[in-house]
Write a protein that holds these residues in place. Structure first.
Motif, PDB file in Angstrom:
ATOM      1  N   PRO A  77      12.940 -10.442  -8.497  1.00 23.09           N
ATOM      2  CA  PRO A  77      13.578  -9.291  -8.540  1.00 23.09           C
ATOM      3  C   PRO A  77      14.722  -9.509  -7.531  1.00 23.09           C
ATOM      4  CG  PRO A  77      11.565  -8.419  -8.239  1.00 23.09           C
ATOM      5  CD  PRO A  77      11.382  -9.898  -8.654  1.00 23.09           C
ATOM      6  N   MET A  78      15.830  -9.222  -7.751  1.00 19.77           N
ATOM      7  CA  MET A  78      17.126  -9.113  -6.716  1.00 19.77           C
ATOM      8  C   MET A  78      16.847 -10.568  -5.821  1.00 19.77           C
ATOM      9  SD  MET A  78      18.330  -6.255  -7.175  1.00 19.77           S
ATOM     10  CE  MET A  78      19.622  -6.115  -5.885  1.00 19.77           C
ATOM     11  N   ALA A  79      16.655 -11.666  -6.440  1.00 17.87           N
ATOM     12  CA  ALA A  79      16.467 -13.096  -5.792  1.00 17.87           C
ATOM     13  C   ALA A  79      17.685 -13.328  -5.062  1.00 17.87           C
ATOM     14  CB  ALA A  79      16.033 -14.218  -6.687  1.00 17.87           C
ATOM     15  N   SER A  80      19.035 -13.420  -5.882  1.00 12.40           N
ATOM     16  CA  SER A  80      20.015 -13.500  -4.842  1.00 12.40           C
ATOM     17  C   SER A  80      20.208 -12.845  -3.619  1.00 12.40           C
ATOM     18  CB  SER A  80      21.294 -13.742  -5.655  1.00 12.40           C
ATOM     19  OG  SER A  80      21.244 -14.508  -7.077  1.00 12.40           O
ATOM     20  N   TRP A  81      20.065 -11.759  -3.701  1.00 17.13           N
ATOM     21  CA  TRP A  81      20.110 -10.761  -2.599  1.00 17.13           C
ATOM     22  C   TRP A  81      19.248 -10.915  -1.354  1.00 17.13           C
ATOM     23  CZ3 TRP A  81      24.864  -7.832  -2.971  1.00 17.13           C
ATOM     24  CH2 TRP A  81      25.406  -7.890  -4.184  1.00 17.13           C
ATOM     25  N   ARG A  82      17.967 -11.134  -2.052  1.00 17.70           N
ATOM     26  CA  ARG A  82      17.017 -11.259  -0.871  1.00 17.70           C
ATOM     27  C   ARG A  82      16.668 -12.455  -0.236  1.00 17.70           C
ATOM     28  NH1 ARG A  82      11.774  -9.769  -4.611  1.00 17.70           N
ATOM     29  NH2 ARG A  82      10.747  -9.698  -2.746  1.00 17.70           N
ATOM     30  N   ASP A  83      17.136 -13.613  -1.064  1.00 12.90           N
ATOM     31  CA  ASP A  83      16.946 -14.919  -0.525  1.00 12.90           C
ATOM     32  C   ASP A  83      18.003 -15.811  -0.363  1.00 12.90           C
ATOM     33  OD1 ASP A  83      14.336 -14.235  -1.240  1.00 12.90           O
ATOM     34  OD2 ASP A  83      14.520 -15.177  -3.385  1.00 12.90           O
ATOM     35  N   HIS A  84      19.214 -15.354  -0.634  1.00 15.56           N
ATOM     36  CA  HIS A  84      20.411 -16.248  -0.396  1.00 15.56           C
ATOM     37  C   HIS A  84      21.471 -15.597  -0.002  1.00 15.56           C
ATOM     38  CE1 HIS A  84      18.585 -19.344  -3.343  1.00 15.56           C
ATOM     39  NE2 HIS A  84      18.070 -18.327  -3.884  1.00 15.56           N
ATOM     40  N   MET A  85      21.426 -14.663   0.885  1.00  8.52           N
ATOM     41  CA  MET A  85      22.239 -13.842   1.742  1.00  8.52           C
ATOM     42  C   MET A  85      21.915 -13.987   3.332  1.00  8.52           C
ATOM     43  SD  MET A  85      24.188 -11.184  -0.799  1.00  8.52           S
ATOM     44  CE  MET A  85      24.720 -11.584  -2.383  1.00  8.52           C
ATOM     45  N   PRO A  86      22.591 -14.422   4.200  1.00 11.26           N
ATOM     46  CA  PRO A  86      22.184 -14.317   5.631  1.00 11.26           C
ATOM     47  C   PRO A  86      21.829 -12.775   6.002  1.00 11.26           C
ATOM     48  CG  PRO A  86      23.970 -15.616   5.485  1.00 11.26           C
ATOM     49  CD  PRO A  86      23.922 -15.160   4.032  1.00 11.26           C
ATOM     50  N   GLU A  87      20.693 -12.640   6.726  1.00 10.39           N
ATOM     51  CA  GLU A  87      20.696 -11.350   7.401  1.00 10.39           C
ATOM     52  C   GLU A  87      21.723 -10.941   8.299  1.00 10.39           C
ATOM     53  OE1 GLU A  87      17.036 -11.333   9.573  1.00 10.39           O
ATOM     54  OE2 GLU A  87      15.718 -12.106   7.808  1.00 10.39           O
ATOM     55  N   GLY A  88      21.931  -9.544   8.229  1.00 12.05           N
ATOM     56  CA  GLY A  88      23.252  -9.190   8.828  1.00 12.05           C
ATOM     57  C   GLY A  88      24.587  -8.735   8.183  1.00 12.05           C
ATOM     58  N   MET A  89      24.388  -9.152   6.791  1.00  8.73           N
ATOM     59  CA  MET A  89      25.717  -8.950   5.863  1.00  8.73           C
ATOM     60  C   MET A  89      25.519  -7.751   5.291  1.00  8.73           C
ATOM     61  SD  MET A  89      26.441 -12.341   3.613  1.00  8.73           S
ATOM     62  CE  MET A  89      27.360 -13.709   4.173  1.00  8.73           C
ATOM     63  N   TYR A  90      26.954  -7.352   5.129  1.00  7.15           N
ATOM     64  CA  TYR A  90      27.258  -5.882   4.451  1.00  7.15           C
ATOM     65  C   TYR A  90      27.481  -6.123   3.043  1.00  7.15           C
ATOM     66  CZ  TYR A  90      26.178  -3.641   9.091  1.00  7.15           C
ATOM     67  OH  TYR A  90      25.523  -3.389  10.358  1.00  7.15           O
ATOM     68  N   LEU A  91      27.404  -4.858   2.380  1.00  6.36           N
ATOM     69  CA  LEU A  91      27.982  -4.795   0.942  1.00  6.36           C
ATOM     70  C   LEU A  91      29.499  -4.471   1.059  1.00  6.36           C
ATOM     71  CD1 LEU A  91      26.699  -4.881  -1.882  1.00  6.36           C
ATOM     72  CD2 LEU A  91      26.669  -2.089  -1.669  1.00  6.36           C
ATOM     73  N   LYS A  92      30.146  -5.463   0.298  1.00 10.02           N
ATOM     74  CA  LYS A  92      31.589  -5.254   0.459  1.00 10.02           C
ATOM     75  C   LYS A  92      32.176  -3.923  -0.362  1.00 10.02           C
ATOM     76  CE  LYS A  92      36.099  -7.773  -0.180  1.00 10.02           C
ATOM     77  NZ  LYS A  92      36.580  -8.915  -0.588  1.00 10.02           N
ATOM     78  N   SER A  93      31.560  -3.779  -1.603  1.00 14.39           N
ATOM     79  CA  SER A  93      32.007  -2.840  -2.418  1.00 14.39           C
ATOM     80  C   SER A  93      31.293  -1.307  -1.890  1.00 14.39           C
ATOM     81  CB  SER A  93      31.482  -3.046  -4.053  1.00 14.39           C
ATOM     82  OG  SER A  93      29.907  -3.114  -3.896  1.00 14.39           O
ATOM     83  N   GLU A  94      31.990  -0.356  -2.442  1.00 12.88           N
ATOM     84  CA  GLU A  94      31.699   1.115  -1.940  1.00 12.88           C
ATOM     85  C   GLU A  94      30.279   1.385  -2.494  1.00 12.88           C
ATOM     86  OE1 GLU A  94      33.267   2.832   0.354  1.00 12.88           O
ATOM     87  OE2 GLU A  94      34.699   1.391   0.631  1.00 12.88           O
ATOM     88  N   PRO A  95      29.731   2.062  -1.929  1.00 14.19           N
ATOM     89  CA  PRO A  95      28.202   2.461  -2.371  1.00 14.19           C
ATOM     90  C   PRO A  95      28.327   3.187  -3.686  1.00 14.19           C
ATOM     91  CG  PRO A  95      28.386   2.944  -0.027  1.00 14.19           C
ATOM     92  CD  PRO A  95      29.846   2.631  -0.512  1.00 14.19           C
ATOM     93  N   TRP A  96      29.276   4.076  -4.039  1.00 19.50           N
ATOM     94  CA  TRP A  96      29.391   4.829  -5.175  1.00 19.50           C
ATOM     95  C   TRP A  96      29.928   3.730  -6.427  1.00 19.50           C
ATOM     96  CZ3 TRP A  96      34.305   4.285  -7.563  1.00 19.50           C
ATOM     97  CH2 TRP A  96      35.189   4.190  -6.762  1.00 19.50           C
ATOM     98  N   SER A  97      30.297   2.619  -6.241  1.00 22.47           N
ATOM     99  CA  SER A  97      30.368   1.641  -7.031  1.00 22.47           C
ATOM    100  C   SER A  97      29.578   0.321  -7.293  1.00 22.47           C
ATOM    101  CB  SER A  97      31.892   1.162  -7.133  1.00 22.47           C
ATOM    102  OG  SER A  97      31.954   0.191  -5.807  1.00 22.47           O
ATOM    103  N   SER A  98      28.336   0.613  -6.580  1.00 19.73           N
ATOM    104  CA  SER A  98      27.399  -0.491  -6.575  1.00 19.73           C
ATOM    105  C   SER A  98      26.056  -0.140  -7.129  1.00 19.73           C
ATOM    106  CB  SER A  98      27.241  -0.846  -4.859  1.00 19.73           C
ATOM    107  OG  SER A  98      28.412  -1.385  -4.468  1.00 19.73           O
ATOM    108  N   ASN A  99      25.989   0.817  -8.166  1.00 20.92           N
ATOM    109  CA  ASN A  99      25.064   1.411  -8.700  1.00 20.92           C
ATOM    110  C   ASN A  99      24.367   0.380  -9.816  1.00 20.92           C
ATOM    111  OD1 ASN A  99      24.857   3.839  -7.398  1.00 20.92           O
ATOM    112  ND2 ASN A  99      26.566   4.588  -8.715  1.00 20.92           N
TER     113      ASN A  99
END
Length: 433
Positions: free
Chosen positions: A33-55
């Motif tokens: 679950p959520m492998a790309s987000w958990r394993d392949h993005m450096p710590e300290g990154m932020y979501l670029k899209s708005e929270p309401w459009s990231s559901n």
């Protein structure tokens, strides 16, 4: 035999499985679950899209990112960047509450068998499914510039290969690219004590502007509508009308998928980047060689001048190239049999995300040349999940009762040594153009 096996447990796979379970289908969900987000993005990154459009998408509209943040006392506010770690945790929460249990197994092969498919996994016996949805994310499609591909291990890497950038502290790092991944990776490297330099073919960097408030005068809102992919009518069309994109000629869809919503940095990153990262713009990489433990890059400017850049490491933040040929878990003969979009290497899809092979569905990056750039973002999961599950139900109804036999395999397997690829037989296209 299950009604549906979903391969991949990122935002698309989780959303599809939630809708399938809500529709009463017997569904198996395979992957980390959520492998790309958990394993392949450096710590300290932020979501670029708005929270309401990231559901992620559940059939009843529940389990939104705002719902998750509310349970943790976190803010999910328009115009406020959200840490990637928070989004990853949201996906795990969604998986527990909204989707069927995720089976953390490695899928090694998907092959047609009888009236359905055989799904081989590394950890046990194969599964049989009447339909399969491939929601494999972006990792199979990592793109490295040709000049870097022959470098010895350790000299270069892709931006998706890093979770911790602190190991580069004190070292020069050339970061290739001009999009958010390149810009944020370079900024984080600098903040962790490395000495990055950004190298890009573009003559200038593009930066998104500060988002307009959600509550605005009616005329202003009409002139520049908000959408899940940004502000403005063009972004609104890509975001809200993927079904209309599919009606366009194949060549037009290919061009849109390749060029719309091009590389740009988030507004909140600009100051962090410009204060600390030197750039070489308008420079094209044509050669890379290892010199001892270092890497020497041969660059060419737009004026034709040669530039040599010597660095300790190269990080290519050069994106992902959707290509069925790289989807090695899908049987080679079946891949060769699929109809593709124009001259691309991506599957042509029905309105329900079904490929030209009945019962085989796709989601995510590979579907962008069919439905547009929304499919490159989390926002596209909402459009995809409900329609794909309706497509699955339509396919299951069209097939009628199963005989239970797996002997009638209307398919020639992939090639043996020197043999031709397998070909489809008895599987005509079943969707309108």
């Amino acid at each position: 035999m299950d009604d549906l096996v979903v391969v991949g447990a990122g935002p698309y796979g989780l959303s599809i499985a939630a809708h399938a379970a809500g529709a009463g289908l017997s569904v198996r969900l395979l992957g980390r679950p959520m492998a790309s987000w958990r394993d392949h993005m450096p710590e300290g990154m932020y979501l670029k899209s708005e929270p309401w459009s990231s559901n992620l998408s559940a059939p009843d509209g529940r389990y939104t990112l705002a719902d998750y943040c509310a349970t943790r006392g976190l803010a999910a506010e328009h115009g406020t960047p959200l840490p990637i770690g928070t989004f990853s945790a949201y996906g795990m929460w969604f998986a527990r509450l909204a989707a069927p249990e995720v089976e953390e197994v490695t899928v090694t092969e998907v092959t047609p068998q009888g009236d359905g498919f055989r799904v081989r996994i590394a950890e046990g016996p194969p599964l049989l499914a009447r339909t399969v949805a491939l929601a494999v994310g972006v990792m199979p499609f990592v793109h490295l510039p040709p000049a870097l591909r022959d470098l010895p291990p350790g000299h270069c890497s892709h931006s998706s290969g890093h979770r911790d950038l602190t190991r580069f502290a004190g070292h020069e790092v050339a970061v290739l690219g001009a999009g958010q991944a390149a810009l944020e990776t370079a900024a984080l490297l600098a903040e962790h004590g490395a000495r990055p330099c950004l190298v890009a073919r573009r003559s200038r960097l593009n930066w998104n502007t500060v988002p307009q408030p959600l509550a605005r005068p009616r005329l202003r809102a009409l002139r520049d509508p908000h959408s899940g992919l940004g502000t403005g009518w063009r972004s609104w069309v890509w975001s809200e009308l993927p079904w209309a994109v599919r009606q366009l000629p194949a060549a037009t869809r290919e061009r849109i998928a390749a060029t719309a919503l091009g590389p740009a940095g988030a507004w909140w990153l600009r100051d962090r980047f410009e204060r600390r990262v030197p750039v070489l713009l308008g420079h094209h990489l044509h050669r890379a060689v290892a010199v001892g433990e270092r890497t020497r890059l041969g660059l060419t400017t737009r004026a034709g001048e040669s530039v040599v850049l010597d660095t300790a490491h190269v990080i290519a933040a050069t994106g992902f190239t959707p290509d069925l040929g790289r989807l090695e878990l899908l049987d080679a003969g079946l891949r060769a049999a699929l109809e593709t979009v124009g001259g691309s290497r991506t599957p042509e899809l029905s309105p329900g995300f079904e490929s030209s092979w009945p019962g085989l569905f796709f989601a995510g990056l590979l579907t962008a040349p069919s439905f547009g750039p929304s499919m490159r973002f989390v926002h596209g999961a909402g459009f995809t999940a409900g329609r794909l599950v309706r497509g699955v139900r339509k396919r299951l109804g069209a097939r009628g009762p199963l005989s239970g036999s797996t002997a009638d395999v209307r398919y020639s397997p992939g090639p043996g040594p020197g043999g031709p690829p397998g070909a489809a037989a008895g599987h005509p296209k079943t969707y309108p153009r």
